[in-house]
Write a protein that holds these residues in place. Sequence first.
Motif, PDB file in Angstrom:
ATOM      1  N   VAL A   1     -73.525 147.794 -24.716  1.00 56.44           N
ATOM      2  CA  VAL A   1     -74.218 147.074 -25.772  1.00 56.44           C
ATOM      3  C   VAL A   1     -75.804 146.760 -24.957  1.00 56.44           C
ATOM      4  N   GLN A   2     -76.676 147.239 -25.743  1.00 59.30           N
ATOM      5  CA  GLN A   2     -78.072 146.950 -25.026  1.00 59.30           C
ATOM      6  C   GLN A   2     -78.548 145.313 -25.590  1.00 59.30           C
ATOM      7  N   SER A   3     -78.493 144.529 -24.385  1.00 63.69           N
ATOM      8  CA  SER A   3     -78.580 143.276 -24.762  1.00 63.69           C
ATOM      9  C   SER A   3     -80.196 143.124 -25.171  1.00 63.69           C
TER      10      SER A   3
ATOM     11  N   SER B 219     -73.506 140.454 -29.082  1.00 66.41           N
ATOM     12  CA  SER B 219     -72.315 141.126 -29.443  1.00 66.41           C
ATOM     13  C   SER B 219     -72.059 140.949 -30.607  1.00 66.41           C
ATOM     14  N   GLY B 220     -72.628 139.830 -31.534  1.00 67.87           N
ATOM     15  CA  GLY B 220     -71.999 139.763 -32.729  1.00 67.87           C
ATOM     16  C   GLY B 220     -70.530 139.092 -32.976  1.00 67.87           C
ATOM     17  N   ILE B 221     -70.058 138.675 -31.800  1.00 63.17           N
ATOM     18  CA  ILE B 221     -68.815 138.285 -31.996  1.00 63.17           C
ATOM     19  C   ILE B 221     -68.801 136.532 -31.443  1.00 63.17           C
TER      20      ILE B 221
ATOM     21  N   LEU C 208     -77.018 141.555 -19.098  1.00 60.64           N
ATOM     22  CA  LEU C 208     -76.828 142.782 -18.426  1.00 60.64           C
ATOM     23  C   LEU C 208     -75.755 143.446 -19.271  1.00 60.64           C
ATOM     24  N   SER C 209     -75.888 145.082 -19.330  1.00 58.61           N
ATOM     25  CA  SER C 209     -74.988 145.806 -19.869  1.00 58.61           C
ATOM     26  C   SER C 209     -74.382 146.481 -18.643  1.00 58.61           C
TER      27      SER C 209
ATOM     28  N   THR D 182     -64.800 150.892 -19.761  1.00 60.05           N
ATOM     29  CA  THR D 182     -64.728 149.549 -20.719  1.00 60.05           C
ATOM     30  C   THR D 182     -66.194 148.928 -20.301  1.00 60.05           C
ATOM     31  N   TYR D 183     -66.838 148.534 -21.247  1.00 61.23           N
ATOM     32  CA  TYR D 183     -68.203 147.984 -21.155  1.00 61.23           C
ATOM     33  C   TYR D 183     -68.238 146.496 -21.207  1.00 61.23           C
TER      34      TYR D 183
END
Length: 508
Positions: free
Chosen positions: A280-282, A404-406, A287-288, A304-305
């Motif tokens: 996921v590009q912040s 993240s939308g989470i 940082l990704s 796993t990112y």
Amino acid sequence: MTTNEFVLALDQGTTSSRAIVFDREGVVRGVGQREFRQHYPRPGWVEHDAGEIWQSQLDVAREALRNAGAAAADIAALGITNQRETTLIWERATGRPLARAIVWQDRRTAPMCDQLRQDGHADFLQSRTGLVVDAYFSGTKLAWLLDHVPGARQLAERGELAFGTVDTWLVWQLTGGAVHSTDPSNASRTMLFDLHTQDWSDDILALLKIPRSVLPRIAPSSAVVGDTLPEWLGGAIPIAGVAGDQQAATFGQACYRPGMAKNTYGTGCFMLMNVGGQPVQSRNNLLSTVGWGLPRDGGGWQPTYMLEGGVFVAGAAVQWLRDGLGIIQRSEEIEALAASVSSTDDVFMVPAFAGLGAPHWDPYARGTLVGLTRGTTRAHIARATLESIALQSAELLTCMNADSGIALTELRVDGGAARNDLLMQMQADLLGVPVVRPRVPESTALGAAGLAGLAVGFWSGQDEFASKWQAERTFEPSWPASVREARMARWRQAVELSKGWSNSAGPG
């Protein structure tokens, strides 16, 4: 399944080397720990002696085995977790370090990073690596060493020089120089690794003038890469797990589903959120990064990112109260002192001793104490210092939720300062979600043990390993949203006052 009783984890940190022996239930059976020297040759410079890192780590590994009543034959595998980004170079032929290690906190390459941004490389570097251009990461540190250590560049160009982060240095030493390797989690912290191709980037190497021959090979985070020399620990032990300390802690906290997150409270403070199989590009200067790479059938690994936010100074601020100001004698005293007042009385500490990390990324910020009056006591300063750790972490989580939308439902915590009940309650109040402390607080070492144990069948799989995780205490938030938001707004005012104070990285 292996018949050995234990897994040994080496946890090489910024201020101490530790080793822990775990049994199949994830219970600690033996520990060794030793602090080592910090070197500050110039303002903004932080160095470690590579030989002292190795010797201290070997000594505590032997101590942990003794304390567990275990021999090498009882150890199924050895896992390594390490302070990240710290940069070492040594001669391949002799193993001799050419210079002290440049520690992740070191700011000497801030001007180099300024130049990279001015030359228009920031977007390219962030899109390839997932990292912002900052002196924090290994790439510019390595470039500096090649340019400033006599003979280093010539050795590198002849293929006679090895670079490594601390995990690579320990693997090299443990195997007697037979193995020069790292894992995806550590590689992704160098600013030399392409998140999308899962390999070193030739374009970035060319930009920073780094010969590819100095770099280690990248192996999965959970795989046997070699065996220790028998003379080190009394017998050969498979080295089967490697991960940078924050990723290892995330693995040890069993944050295996997207949206799960942990925060480690150590010298610095690091929050990681699992975002799954794609980076996921912040949009908020986080940082990704790679959390871990597990072996894939047919070779290679499945990454796993993570999204990560780093606070450079957390527990180190408490050490400063102890060693710099002398207002406490032992770090453990801060909780009672801070609890002796009901608030900070509008005093704020911004512990930007090494600049500001995410989301500000200001290498020229410096530590700031604001709001002092004649009524301010050492207790108010102690409470403000503790609260600064929680405030910085709360700022990160706001960014993480947006990227993240989470929306996070709980935060799992570990590290030395996570034992501080007052700090954990402050954190829950500022986040507005429960803060969960595990039964085994040694998540970093446990994660390294888990990666190693899974590689040799000590545990049957991630589900069995995750079943060992248990909560010890949950801190529930008590503040209404209005109080939380007002406190965060006041914090942001204090942060602005700390920015840009030092307009250079120091002499030289």
